[in-house]
Design an enzyme around this catalytic site. Structure first.
Site, PDB file in Angstrom:
ATOM      1  N   ASP A 280      -0.066  -8.933   1.814  1.00 17.45           N
ATOM      2  CA  ASP A 280      -1.025  -7.991   1.244  1.00 17.45           C
ATOM      3  C   ASP A 280      -2.083  -8.814   0.514  1.00 17.45           C
ATOM      4  OD1 ASP A 280      -0.565  -4.646   0.413  1.00 17.45           O
ATOM      5  OD2 ASP A 280      -2.249  -5.792  -0.394  1.00 17.45           O
TER       6      ASP A 280
ATOM      7  N   LYS B  54     -10.302   2.455  14.181  1.00 17.89           N
ATOM      8  CA  LYS B  54      -8.977   2.860  14.681  1.00 17.89           C
ATOM      9  C   LYS B  54      -9.023   2.996  16.204  1.00 17.89           C
ATOM     10  CE  LYS B  54      -6.821   2.888  10.818  1.00 17.89           C
ATOM     11  NZ  LYS B  54      -5.813   1.831  10.574  1.00 17.89           N
TER      12      LYS B  54
ATOM     13  N   SER C 282      -4.660   6.900  13.380  1.00  8.40           N
ATOM     14  CA  SER C 282      -4.959   8.133  12.647  1.00  8.40           C
ATOM     15  C   SER C 282      -5.393   9.242  13.591  1.00  8.40           C
ATOM     16  CB  SER C 282      -6.080   7.846  11.645  1.00  8.40           C
ATOM     17  OG  SER C 282      -6.587   9.034  11.074  1.00  8.40           O
TER      18      SER C 282
ATOM     19  N   GLY D 113       0.836  -1.212   0.000  1.00  7.93           N
ATOM     20  CA  GLY D 113       0.000   0.000   0.000  1.00  7.93           C
ATOM     21  C   GLY D 113       0.864   1.253   0.000  1.00  7.93           C
TER      22      GLY D 113
ATOM     23  N   TYR E 175     -14.940   3.882   9.957  1.00  2.99           N
ATOM     24  CA  TYR E 175     -13.492   3.777   9.753  1.00  2.99           C
ATOM     25  C   TYR E 175     -12.762   4.317  10.989  1.00  2.99           C
ATOM     26  CZ  TYR E 175      -8.838   5.345   8.734  1.00  2.99           C
ATOM     27  OH  TYR E 175      -7.498   5.598   8.836  1.00  2.99           O
TER      28      TYR E 175
ATOM     29  N   LEU F 297      -3.866  -7.529  -1.919  1.00  2.00           N
ATOM     30  CA  LEU F 297      -3.943  -6.884  -3.244  1.00  2.00           C
ATOM     31  C   LEU F 297      -5.315  -6.269  -3.522  1.00  2.00           C
ATOM     32  CD1 LEU F 297      -1.844  -9.412  -5.409  1.00  2.00           C
ATOM     33  CD2 LEU F 297      -1.082  -7.251  -4.393  1.00  2.00           C
TER      34      LEU F 297
HETATM   35  C1  WQD Z   1      -8.175  17.230   3.341  1.00  2.00           C
HETATM   36  C2  WQD Z   1      -8.849  18.574   3.143  1.00  2.00           C
HETATM   37  C3  WQD Z   1     -11.185  18.432   2.597  1.00  2.00           C
HETATM   38  C4  WQD Z   1     -10.721  16.542  -1.310  1.00  2.00           C
HETATM   39  C5  WQD Z   1      -8.733  11.700   5.569  1.00  2.00           C
HETATM   40  C6  WQD Z   1      -9.170  10.725   6.615  1.00  2.00           C
HETATM   41  C7  WQD Z   1      -8.015  10.436   7.547  1.00  2.00           C
HETATM   42  C8  WQD Z   1      -6.834   9.988   6.751  1.00  2.00           C
HETATM   43  C9  WQD Z   1      -6.457  11.039   5.724  1.00  2.00           C
HETATM   44  C10 WQD Z   1      -6.746   7.592   6.654  1.00  2.00           C
HETATM   45  C11 WQD Z   1     -10.245  18.628   3.774  1.00  2.00           C
HETATM   46  C12 WQD Z   1     -10.402  19.042   1.448  1.00  2.00           C
HETATM   47  C13 WQD Z   1     -10.454  17.106  -0.074  1.00  2.00           C
HETATM   48  C14 WQD Z   1     -11.290  17.357  -2.330  1.00  2.00           C
HETATM   49  C15 WQD Z   1     -11.257  19.227  -0.839  1.00  2.00           C
HETATM   50  N1  WQD Z   1      -7.113   8.758   6.098  1.00  2.00           N
HETATM   51  N2  WQD Z   1     -10.721  18.424   0.145  1.00  2.00           N
HETATM   52  N3  WQD Z   1     -11.529  18.670  -2.048  1.00  2.00           N
HETATM   53  O1  WQD Z   1     -10.350  14.244   5.335  1.00  2.00           O
HETATM   54  O2  WQD Z   1      -8.304  15.388   6.369  1.00  2.00           O
HETATM   55  O3  WQD Z   1      -8.390  12.903   6.204  1.00  2.00           O
HETATM   56  O4  WQD Z   1      -7.605  11.232   4.881  1.00  2.00           O
HETATM   57  O5  WQD Z   1      -6.184   7.403   7.678  1.00  2.00           O
HETATM   58  O6  WQD Z   1      -8.424   9.408   8.440  1.00  2.00           O
HETATM   59  O7  WQD Z   1     -10.204  11.316   7.366  1.00  2.00           O
HETATM   60  O8  WQD Z   1      -8.088  14.254   4.150  1.00  2.00           O
HETATM   61  O9  WQD Z   1      -7.400  14.707   1.850  1.00  2.00           O
HETATM   62  O10 WQD Z   1      -9.779  13.917   2.273  1.00  2.00           O
HETATM   63  O11 WQD Z   1      -9.113  16.228   2.929  1.00  2.00           O
HETATM   64  O12 WQD Z   1     -11.507  20.427  -0.605  1.00  2.00           O
HETATM   65  O13 WQD Z   1     -11.573  16.910  -3.482  1.00  2.00           O
HETATM   66  O14 WQD Z   1      -9.047  18.786   1.737  1.00  2.00           O
HETATM   67  O15 WQD Z   1     -12.415  19.113   2.779  1.00  2.00           O
HETATM   68  O16 WQD Z   1     -10.436  19.940   4.278  1.00  2.00           O
HETATM   69  P1  WQD Z   1      -8.875  14.278   5.552  1.00  2.00           P
HETATM   70  P2  WQD Z   1      -8.603  14.721   2.715  1.00  2.00           P
END
Ligand code: WQD
Length: 341
Positions: A32, A155, A126, A11, A151, A34
């Site tokens: 993994d 965790k 996380s 991953g 999810y 896959l």
């Molecule tokens: C980041 C910011 C969105 C997409 C998630 C999971 C977390 C971890 C990381 C696994 C936010 C904004 C996003 C888009 C946008 N995953 N955004 N347009 O939500 O902080 O965390 O991923 O462990 O557990 O919750 O990450 O990258 O989705 O969003 O404006 O098309 O970007 O609103 O503010 P997030 P993200």
């Protein structure tokens, strides 16, 4: 050096961690299934380090297969457990898939580890466990809040299962690493993030928009109580994150841990807004990004960034790479992937 099992080792974060483990001489075995990766990643790891990890395609939800693996590999000294389903939105619609995969597999792994003479266990957790923290930056003592998604709940439950097990299994020592937002790719462009379908996360959506694969980035809300109105996150380069796993593992292997169960926040300690991430992309790529402001995304917290003092002081680890480094590496990776299509 030791024989280390990396589950989910093909991953995004797992593959970068395998590279760093091999770089310091550990023998790596990857499990993994896959379901969210490909064998090309094994080739990428091998191309970077020159050492092909042992790989076994195993579904960790199959208890007998997990038992059989440890019969054949009873000299494993540590496990770094990445294998899990991780799409927040999907987990809302398919909770049982997430509880079976993320909790069931963890229990089977831990049962085998408690049979070994001694075992070091690193758990991929996380910052999502904190929800919207009351205080920023977020320390490891911040209260764990009711998860906003199945999810996130897996965790939280996973951490509790590990903590309870460490209390009764004298041979088991564990660290939960609470990631903030992992981004970027290996500078070699041989491994990186490979989202399947439409990216849910910000940075791959940006790089795919930059490549013209996506028409336009939707920025989910600019009416938040932040300086520019967009959400703030702590974007940590995946190579820095991978190196933290090696340091955490060796803390346990060398018996430097202060308790049988510890948690560490892994971030840069710096918050960046969505618009700042877009600016960083435009700066390093020279491309103008096509985006528009739309409504808020349900479940988003306003701001989250790490207090890195505990990891800095106790792990002797801190991030070395910047947001620009991460965005440049993500962009070059995206271009490299598309050039091979
Ligand atoms: C980041 C910011 C969105 C997409 C998630 C999971 C977390 C971890 C990381 C696994 C936010 C904004 C996003 C888009 C946008 N995953 N955004 N347009 O939500 O902080 O965390 O991923 O462990 O557990 O919750 O990450 O990258 O989705 O969003 O404006 O098309 O970007 O609103 O503010 P997030 P993200």
């Amino acid at each position: 050096m030791a024989k280390i099992l990396v589950t989910g080792g093909l991953g995004f974060i797992g593959s970068h961690t395998v590279v760093e483990l091999q770089n310091v001489g550990h023998e790596v075995v990857i499990i993994d299934d896959l379901s969210n990766s490909s064998m090309n990643v094994l080739d990428g790891i091998t191309a970077i380090t020159g050492i092909k990890p042992v790989f076994e395609k195993i579904d960790l939800k199959e208890k007998s297969l997990v038992e059989d693996f440890f019969k054949r590999h009873n000299d494993v000294k540590g496990v770094i457990h990445f294998a899990a389903s991780k799409a927040v939105g999907e987990s809302v619609h398919k909770p049982l898939l997430y509880y079976e995969n993320n909790i069931g597999a963890l229990v089977y792994l831990l049962k085998e580890l408690t049979k070994l003479p001694e075992a070091a266990f690193i758990f991929s957790s996380s910052c999502t466990v904190y929800g919207q923290a009351d205080e920023l930056p977020i320390t490891e003592n911040a209260p764990v809040k009711k998860a906003e998604s199945p999810y996130g709940n897996t965790k939280q439950i996973g951490e509790e299962i590990i903590q309870d097990t460490c209390k009764v299994a004298d041979n088991l020592k564990a660290i939960a690493l609470r990631y903030f937002n992992p981004v970027g790719a290996h500078p070699s462009c041989k491994i990186g993030e490979l989202p399947i379908g439409v990216p849910q996360n910000l940075v791959p959506f940006i790089t795919q928009t930059g490549m013209g694969i996506r028409e336009q980035l939707s920025v989910f809300g600019d009416d938040y109580p932040t300086p520019d109105g967009t959400c703030i996150r702590d974007y940590i380069h995946v190579v820095d994150l991978a190196k933290a796993h090696v340091v955490a593992l060796e803390r346990l292997l060398e018996h430097k841990n202060k308790a049988s169960y510890e948690t560490f926040n892994l971030g840069t300690g710096k918050g960046s807004s969505v618009l700042e991430v877009i600016e960083a992309f435009e700066r390093v790529s020279g491309e103008k990004l096509n985006y528009k402001i739309v409504g808020r995304r349900e479940g988003d917290v306003i701001a989250a960034y790490a207090d890195t003092k505990k990891a800095n002081d106790e792990l002797g680890w801190k991030t070395e790479l910047t947001l620009d480094d991460a965005m440049l590496s993500a962009w070059k990776w995206e271009q490299s992937v598309r050039s091979k299509e």
